[in-house]
Design a protein around this motif. Structure first.
Motif, PDB file in Angstrom:
ATOM      1  N   GLN A 125      36.425  80.077  47.391  1.00 57.80           N
ATOM      2  CA  GLN A 125      36.941  80.375  46.055  1.00 57.80           C
ATOM      3  C   GLN A 125      38.131  81.327  46.149  1.00 57.80           C
ATOM      4  N   LEU A 126      38.045  82.310  47.021  1.00 56.04           N
ATOM      5  CA  LEU A 126      39.155  83.239  47.218  1.00 56.04           C
ATOM      6  C   LEU A 126      40.387  82.499  47.735  1.00 56.04           C
ATOM      7  N   GLU A 127      40.187  81.571  48.649  1.00 54.98           N
ATOM      8  CA  GLU A 127      41.321  80.792  49.165  1.00 54.98           C
ATOM      9  C   GLU A 127      41.991  80.004  48.044  1.00 54.98           C
ATOM     10  N   ALA A 166      36.942  94.169  46.633  1.00 57.89           N
ATOM     11  CA  ALA A 166      35.506  93.940  46.853  1.00 57.89           C
ATOM     12  C   ALA A 166      35.230  92.457  47.084  1.00 57.89           C
ATOM     13  N   ILE A 167      35.906  91.598  46.343  1.00 55.77           N
ATOM     14  CA  ILE A 167      35.718  90.157  46.512  1.00 55.77           C
ATOM     15  C   ILE A 167      36.267  89.706  47.860  1.00 55.77           C
ATOM     16  N   GLU A 209      30.811  82.182  52.985  1.00 51.58           N
ATOM     17  CA  GLU A 209      31.730  81.045  53.067  1.00 51.58           C
ATOM     18  C   GLU A 209      32.110  80.484  51.697  1.00 51.58           C
ATOM     19  N   GLN A 210      31.165  80.427  50.780  1.00 53.95           N
ATOM     20  CA  GLN A 210      31.455  79.906  49.440  1.00 53.95           C
ATOM     21  C   GLN A 210      32.443  80.819  48.705  1.00 53.95           C
ATOM     22  N   ALA A 251      27.935  84.090  40.547  1.00 47.77           N
ATOM     23  CA  ALA A 251      28.855  82.955  40.422  1.00 47.77           C
ATOM     24  C   ALA A 251      29.717  83.097  39.167  1.00 47.77           C
ATOM     25  N   GLU A 252      29.113  83.524  38.065  1.00 47.08           N
ATOM     26  CA  GLU A 252      29.884  83.707  36.831  1.00 47.08           C
ATOM     27  C   GLU A 252      30.855  84.879  36.930  1.00 47.08           C
ATOM     28  N   ILE A 253      30.459  85.913  37.657  1.00 44.75           N
ATOM     29  CA  ILE A 253      31.367  87.038  37.887  1.00 44.75           C
ATOM     30  C   ILE A 253      32.611  86.538  38.623  1.00 44.75           C
ATOM     31  N   LEU A 254      32.405  85.760  39.673  1.00 46.84           N
ATOM     32  CA  LEU A 254      33.544  85.222  40.428  1.00 46.84           C
ATOM     33  C   LEU A 254      34.416  84.319  39.573  1.00 46.84           C
ATOM     34  N   ASP A 255      33.788  83.444  38.807  1.00 45.10           N
ATOM     35  CA  ASP A 255      34.554  82.532  37.951  1.00 45.10           C
ATOM     36  C   ASP A 255      35.350  83.296  36.895  1.00 45.10           C
TER      37      ASP A 255
END
Length: 185
Positions: A120-122, A106-107, A115-116, A55-59
């Protein structure tokens, strides 16, 4: 004298590097600790579990590749063309972890299965497109022209690394420069 802890940001950075290289499945605590040259116990000083790290990587990816980039472009000022030119330069100048396409791709692949992550990507994609629309809207009077230019830029950013086609006597860099000039006219 106390033991120096590996900074939280290093765990996130190396985790993002693993994500870019092999998807979310590649981000594992023990191999990550080995890459950092520490024990996995240090991981738990910062993160509850692997999901918290992901989650922190994505943020971090969202913040650095969207908001921080927009802030960098905006801080220097100028009109829409100037800002777009600066944005193109910043994105093209680095093939590093954050500015390169590997993490982004990759993301996107991960979002196809989660889905989550897809939500976030959207959000990221919509923020990026809205920013492009605002910049092109500064000098393009036609809403359709704004939308087309924004989509071309965004598609080029995502798709260009996947295109293997040559360009005759021109290099990819030359063609991208021609595209840049065409978009900014």
């Amino acid at each position: 004298m106390g033991v120096t802890r590996t900074p939280r940001g290093r765990w996130i950075e190396e985790g993002l590097r693993m994500l870019a290289a092999g998807g979310p499945e590649a981000v594992r605590i023990e191999p990550l600790a080995q890459v950092l040259g520490v024990t996995k116990g240090g991981f738990y000083g910062y993160f509850r579990n692997r999901d918290a790290l992901l989650a922190e990587i994505l943020d971090t990816w969202e913040r650095e590749t969207t908001e921080a980039l927009i802030e960098q472009v905006e801080t220097a000022g100028g009109d829409g063309r100037t800002k777009l030119d600066r944005l193109f330069t910043l994105v093209a100048s680095g093939e590093g972890l954050m500015t390169g396409a590997a993490a982004d791709l990759a993301i996107r692949e991960w979002a196809r299965r989660d889905e989550q992550v897809a939500r976030q990507l959207e959000r990221v994609d919509n923020r990026r497109m809205d920013y492009l629309r605002a910049l092109f809207g500064d000098f393009c009077a036609d809403d359709e022209d704004v939308e087309v230019r924004s989509l071309v830029v965004f598609s080029l950013r995502i798709g260009s690394p996947l295109i293997a086609a040559g360009h005759g006597d021109r290099s990819r860099k030359d063609v991208l420069e021609l595209t840049r000039r065409w978009l900014l006219r």
